[in-house]
Design a protein around this motif. Structure first.
Motif, PDB file in Angstrom:
ATOM      1  N   THR A   1     -20.187 -53.948 -21.432  1.00 25.63           N
ATOM      2  CA  THR A   1     -21.347 -53.328 -22.036  1.00 25.63           C
ATOM      3  C   THR A   1     -20.938 -52.642 -23.324  1.00 25.63           C
ATOM      4  O   THR A   1     -19.763 -52.388 -23.551  1.00 25.63           O
TER       5      THR A   1
ATOM      6  N   LEU B   1     -18.365 -39.506 -20.544  1.00 26.76           N
ATOM      7  CA  LEU B   1     -18.828 -40.521 -19.600  1.00 26.76           C
ATOM      8  C   LEU B   1     -18.812 -40.144 -18.125  1.00 26.76           C
ATOM      9  O   LEU B   1     -19.357 -40.883 -17.310  1.00 26.76           O
TER      10      LEU B   1
ATOM     11  N   GLU C   1     -12.085 -53.559 -12.959  1.00 26.97           N
ATOM     12  CA  GLU C   1     -12.693 -53.072 -14.197  1.00 26.97           C
ATOM     13  C   GLU C   1     -11.625 -52.792 -15.261  1.00 26.97           C
ATOM     14  O   GLU C   1     -11.839 -53.022 -16.448  1.00 26.97           O
TER      15      GLU C   1
ATOM     16  N   THR D   1     -18.286 -51.447 -17.161  1.00 26.88           N
ATOM     17  CA  THR D   1     -18.868 -50.517 -16.196  1.00 26.88           C
ATOM     18  C   THR D   1     -18.950 -51.166 -14.823  1.00 26.88           C
ATOM     19  O   THR D   1     -19.155 -52.372 -14.707  1.00 26.88           O
ATOM     20  N   THR D   2     -18.771 -50.348 -13.810  1.00 28.74           N
ATOM     21  CA  THR D   2     -18.954 -50.776 -12.430  1.00 28.74           C
ATOM     22  C   THR D   2     -20.031 -49.870 -11.842  1.00 28.74           C
ATOM     23  O   THR D   2     -19.866 -48.661 -11.818  1.00 28.74           O
ATOM     24  N   HIS D   3     -21.123 -50.485 -11.427  1.00 31.93           N
ATOM     25  CA  HIS D   3     -22.208 -49.722 -10.811  1.00 31.93           C
ATOM     26  C   HIS D   3     -22.064 -49.798  -9.302  1.00 31.93           C
ATOM     27  O   HIS D   3     -21.474 -50.736  -8.771  1.00 31.93           O
TER      28      HIS D   3
ATOM     29  N   SER E   1     -20.499 -44.590 -10.370  1.00 36.46           N
ATOM     30  CA  SER E   1     -20.092 -45.556 -11.387  1.00 36.46           C
ATOM     31  C   SER E   1     -18.669 -45.279 -11.863  1.00 36.46           C
ATOM     32  O   SER E   1     -18.151 -44.181 -11.732  1.00 36.46           O
TER      33      SER E   1
ATOM     34  N   VAL F   1     -16.228 -46.377 -15.346  1.00 32.60           N
ATOM     35  CA  VAL F   1     -16.226 -46.960 -16.678  1.00 32.60           C
ATOM     36  C   VAL F   1     -14.774 -47.102 -17.118  1.00 32.60           C
ATOM     37  O   VAL F   1     -13.990 -46.158 -17.007  1.00 32.60           O
TER      38      VAL F   1
END
Length: 141
Positions: free
Chosen positions: A6, A48, A84, A96-98, A119, A121
């Motif tokens: 992203t 973040l 990630e 990003t990992t949601h 999350s 990042v």
């Protein structure tokens, strides 16, 4: 769990104030690599999330700085446990990992995550167009 590349939204980039940039530049002028990495990790983490670590990739991948564990230094890690980080290093993009809460991490990783993580990042650190490390930020938001 999803891992995706992203771009940082414009408002997020604007949120980095002059003091944070001054801190990084001041440390960069000192020439002390650890100070520069620490300043960059603090600034990126403040932007973040809540917990940040700096992972260097030259030689064996290792955590060289963990803001939530100041005594931790030079902890070798297996990148297979951090998709990630691997993706950010490979692509040079922010990743990003949601839904990190539902991710199937091994217990050795899960114990280091913040309570109810939402999350993760991974922000690549590049030098001369090469990824030399990643700042990994965990957030409950």
């Amino acid at each position: 769990m999803s891992v995706e590349g992203t771009n940082v939204e414009r408002p997020a980039r604007d949120a980095v104030d002059g003091r944070a940039l001054d801190e990084v530049l001041r440390e960069a002028s000192s020439g002390d690599r650890r100070s520069v990495l620490g300043a960059a990790t603090r600034v990126i983490t403040a932007l973040l999330g809540e917990r940040g670590s700096c992972i260097l990739l030259d030689g064996a991948p290792r955590v060289v700085l963990a803001l939530h564990r100041p005594a931790m230094k030079e902890l070798e890690i297996d990148l297979d446990r951090y998709p990630e980080v691997r993706a950010a290093a490979r692509t040079g993009d922010l990743v990003t990992t949601h839904d990190a809460e539902g991710a199937p991490e091994p217990a050795s990783v899960r114990q280091h995550l913040p309570p109810q993580p939402r999350s993760v990042v991974a922000v690549p650190l590049t030098a001369d167009e090469r990824c030399v490390g990643v700042v990994l930020v965990q957030s409950t938001e």
